[in-house]
Design an enzyme around this catalytic site. Structure first.
Site, PDB file in Angstrom:
ATOM      1  N   ASP A   1       0.853  -1.196   0.000  1.00 30.71           N
ATOM      2  CA  ASP A   1       0.000   0.000   0.000  1.00 30.71           C
ATOM      3  C   ASP A   1       0.884   1.240   0.000  1.00 30.71           C
ATOM      4  OD1 ASP A   1      -2.328   1.578   0.160  1.00 30.71           O
ATOM      5  OD2 ASP A   1      -2.134   1.722   2.326  1.00 30.71           O
ATOM      6  N   ILE A   2       1.214   1.664  -1.206  1.00 27.46           N
ATOM      7  CA  ILE A   2       2.097   2.834  -1.328  1.00 27.46           C
ATOM      8  C   ILE A   2       1.316   3.892  -2.076  1.00 27.46           C
ATOM      9  CG2 ILE A   2       4.147   3.655  -2.560  1.00 27.46           C
ATOM     10  CD1 ILE A   2       5.453   1.022  -1.599  1.00 27.46           C
ATOM     11  N   GLU A   3       1.096   5.007  -1.438  1.00 30.07           N
ATOM     12  CA  GLU A   3       0.258   6.016  -2.082  1.00 30.07           C
ATOM     13  C   GLU A   3       1.054   7.293  -2.343  1.00 30.07           C
ATOM     14  OE1 GLU A   3      -3.606   6.185  -0.219  1.00 30.07           O
ATOM     15  OE2 GLU A   3      -3.619   4.030   0.166  1.00 30.07           O
ATOM     16  N   GLN A   4       2.385   7.156  -2.376  1.00 31.59           N
ATOM     17  CA  GLN A   4       3.236   8.316  -2.575  1.00 31.59           C
ATOM     18  C   GLN A   4       3.180   8.788  -4.017  1.00 31.59           C
ATOM     19  OE1 GLN A   4       7.106   6.828  -1.050  1.00 31.59           O
ATOM     20  NE2 GLN A   4       5.812   5.621   0.294  1.00 31.59           N
TER      21      GLN A   4
END
Ligand code: NAG
Ligand code: NAG
Ligand code: NAG
Length: 377
Positions: free
Chosen positions: A137-140
């Site tokens: 879960d990487i929302e960068q």
């Protein structure tokens, strides 16, 4: 080890007997160092290997409400709260996978060695906690073809390879924004990421994170905008069997600067990643809060036929007028129907905890209706 012992034939020499004893002795030391199974039945610590045709992917953020989930549906639970061994054992008893949360600062894993170290740590953690995979879960924000862009793609590829090798049958999933069009400046290599992941969870919500038109309150996940974005993913030739539709079990509560005669609520301009206006002006509210709030509201539940979503207005104790947009079984139904029609991998939600799991008949009925809506209507 037990399989090895079974193959020992009776005519062993003294020496090979000795060797076996040594082997058993040393391996029992290894066993002692490995994690102890916390489940009442040790077989519940075995990782789930079975492929499921239809996924119901649940994010859990902690606490004990998982006890009230509809476990006839859940196939994967992403444990985003603190590690709960009781939940792991229970999910396994229902044949459901439990996966870790994976998040890391992308600039810190551009270096291949750092990336490998992160992956090793996660694989070891999964093993020691008897988990069945990881949800990345990487929302960068990432610029297309930047070092972070390639690092992210490699992270997914290498994580999937390591998990599949070390924990056979494990699941590696990746969370993407509602649309692949660089939403929130998340310009990722969606095609390659999907190729290496077992499944991709599409966050079909927060769709007002970048409002470029009128700065007004709108639906969290308007129907046609939501479904059109799946066409975009599918047009990239991403396998429909990899896509899980993520629904919001929460809505947005906006404080209105003004409310027009037609009920349009203008909101404060809060910029987000290059857009002048955003849902960040509102507060995220759980479905259970919304169900409590709608009854005493000014308008009661209203329906917006363009966005195919429910909403209502209420007056706060300080006199301020608010507008709340959310999803309920009626707005979820056509989304779930699309999942079936398009043959997607499954459906899921952020997050499982936020329904009202109390005993009261009204709450029970509302909660059951939300779970049932996942499978269409
Ligand atoms: C996807 O591709 C199909 C066939 O090429 C096309 O008809 C459709 O308009 C495309 N959809 C989007 C949203 O680009
Ligand atoms: C809200 O109102 C509806 C319709 O009048 C009623 O059925 C329900 O019990 C109420 N819900 C709650 C949470 O009080
Ligand atoms: C759950 O629903 C019941 C019945 O409508 C209500 O009395 C209770 O306050 C609700 N709990 C929460 C946390 O919303």
């Amino acid at each position: 080890m037990s399989r090895g012992i079974k193959t020992v034939r009776p005519h062993l020499t003294f020496l090979s007997n000795m060797l076996w004893s040594l082997l058993i002795l040393s391996s029992s030391f290894l066993v002692c160092r490995a994690a102890v199974c916390p489940c009442a039945r040790p077989e519940l610590c075995q990782q789930i290997r079975k492929e499921r045709d239809f996924e119901v992917f649940v994010f859990d953020v902690g606490g004990k409400t998982w006890m009230f989930y509809d476990w006839t549906m859940v196939t994967t639970l992403a444990m985003f709260g603190k590690y709960d061994p009781e939940l792991m054992c229970y999910a396994h008893s229902k044949g459901a996978r439990v996966v870790l949360k994976g998040d890391v600062l992308l600039s810190s894993i551009v270096d291949q060695k750092q990336r490998a170290a992160w992956i090793t740590e996660k694989v070891n953690l999964a093993k020691s906690q008897f988990m069945d995979g990881i949800n990345i879960d990487i929302e960068q924000k990432v610029e297309s073809e930047s070092p972070e862009y390639y690092a992210l793609t490699n992270l997914v590829k290498e994580t999937a390879e390591a998990f599949h090798r070390e924990i056979p049958g494990s699941q590696v999933s990746f969370d993407v924004a509602w649309s692949p069009k660089c939403v929130d400046k998340r310009c990722y290599d969606y095609v390659t990421i999907a190729k290496f992941s077992d499944l991709v969870f599409v966050m079909s919500y927060d769709e007002q994170s970048q409002i470029t038109g009128d700065c007004i309150a709108m639906a969290n996940a308007p129907l046609s905008q939501t479904l059109d974005a799946y066409d975009l993913y599918l047009n990239l030739s991403i396998d429909h069997k990899k896509l899980v539709m993520g629904l919001p079990w929460y809505g947005y509560d906006y404080s209105c600067l003004s409310l027009s005669e037609e009920g349009v609520c203008t909101i404060e301009k809060v910029p987000f990643r290059g857009a002048p206006c955003s849902d960040a002006a509102g507060k995220q509210k759980a479905y259970k809060w919304i169900m409590q709030q709608v009854n005493g509201s000014m308008t009661g539940r209203l329906w917006d036929d363009n966005q195919k979503a429910p909403y209502f207005n209420y007056k706060a104790p300080n006199g301020q007028i608010h507008q709340v947009w959310y999803d309920d079984p009626q707005s979820i139904c056509p989304k779930a129907a699309y999942v079936k029609k398009a043959g997607l991998r499954g459906i899921g939600m952020w997050n499982g905890n936020i329904l009202n799991y109390s005993d009261e008949p009204v709450a029970r009925q509302q909660t059951a209706a939300m779970w049932n809506a996942l499978l269409g209507c």
